[in-house]
Design an enzyme around this catalytic site. Structure first.
Site, PDB file in Angstrom:
ATOM      1  N   GLY A   1       0.815  -1.211   0.000  1.00 47.45           N
ATOM      2  CA  GLY A   1       0.000   0.000   0.000  1.00 47.45           C
ATOM      3  C   GLY A   1       0.848   1.260   0.000  1.00 47.45           C
ATOM      4  O   GLY A   1       0.551   2.225  -0.712  1.00 47.45           O
ATOM      5  N   CYS A   2       1.917   1.251   0.764  1.00 49.08           N
ATOM      6  CA  CYS A   2       2.785   2.436   0.849  1.00 49.08           C
ATOM      7  C   CYS A   2       3.540   2.659  -0.454  1.00 49.08           C
ATOM      8  O   CYS A   2       3.753   3.800  -0.869  1.00 49.08           O
ATOM      9  CB  CYS A   2       3.753   2.295   2.020  1.00 49.08           C
ATOM     10  SG  CYS A   2       2.891   2.229   3.613  1.00 49.08           S
ATOM     11  N   THR A   3       3.916   1.584  -1.111  1.00 51.49           N
ATOM     12  CA  THR A   3       4.587   1.701  -2.404  1.00 51.49           C
ATOM     13  C   THR A   3       3.614   2.251  -3.445  1.00 51.49           C
ATOM     14  O   THR A   3       3.964   3.144  -4.225  1.00 51.49           O
ATOM     15  CB  THR A   3       5.166   0.346  -2.846  1.00 51.49           C
ATOM     16  OG1 THR A   3       6.131  -0.073  -1.869  1.00 51.49           O
ATOM     17  CG2 THR A   3       5.833   0.443  -4.207  1.00 51.49           C
TER      18      THR A   3
END
Length: 152
Positions: free
Chosen positions: A44-46
């Protein structure tokens, strides 16, 4: 959590480029999209970081700078930014003090740091707050829409 209309608290943190980022130094110059995310190199952060990367020029054209914050180290941020060619700064909030200052809640029963985006105008006033762990790329789209409605 801080809300629209609140003055954004000032802070200083180490950046991926080795310098110290100070929010107060941006006042009067540009809006800031300050996004807190759980961890470098997670799915998700990527996705969120790459979405900000892909639309980074749009943010610059809207007079804004994008700044990511997590508790990862400067070295982790450098690796993450290099791997994904991120053109914006990532700040290391190792002790979580800035996350606390911005009252970013934890997610998933308190197990993960939360994902919250703040749009801060040139005067240092919060114009938008979005809290969603699962809608990673929604943070980008929503922040861009808010900036489009701000005076230049």
């Amino acid at each position: 959590m801080l809300k629209v209309g609140d003055k954004a608290p000032d802070f200083s943190l180490k950046s991926t480029n080795g310098s110290t980022f100070r929010l107060s130094e941006q006042r009067g110059k540009k809006s800031i999209v300050l996004y807190f995310y759980p961890k470098d190199d997670t799915p998700g952060c990527t996705a969120e970081a790459c979405s900000f990367r892909d639309q980074y020029e749009d943010f610059k054209d809207l007079g804004a700078e994008v700044v990511g914050v997590s508790s990862d180290s400067e070295q982790s941020h450098q690796k993450f930014a290099g791997k994904h060619r991120l053109p914006f700064e990532l700040l290391a909030d190792a002790d979580g003090q800035v996350r606390k200052l911005y009252e970013v809640p934890r997610a998933l029963l308190g197990l993960l740091p939360g994902r919250v985006t703040f749009v801060i105008d040139k005067n240092g006033i919060i114009q938008y707050v979005f809290n969603s762990l699962s809608g990673a790329t929604d943070h980008v789209r929503n922040a861009k829409q808010v900036l489009q409605g701000l005076p230049a």
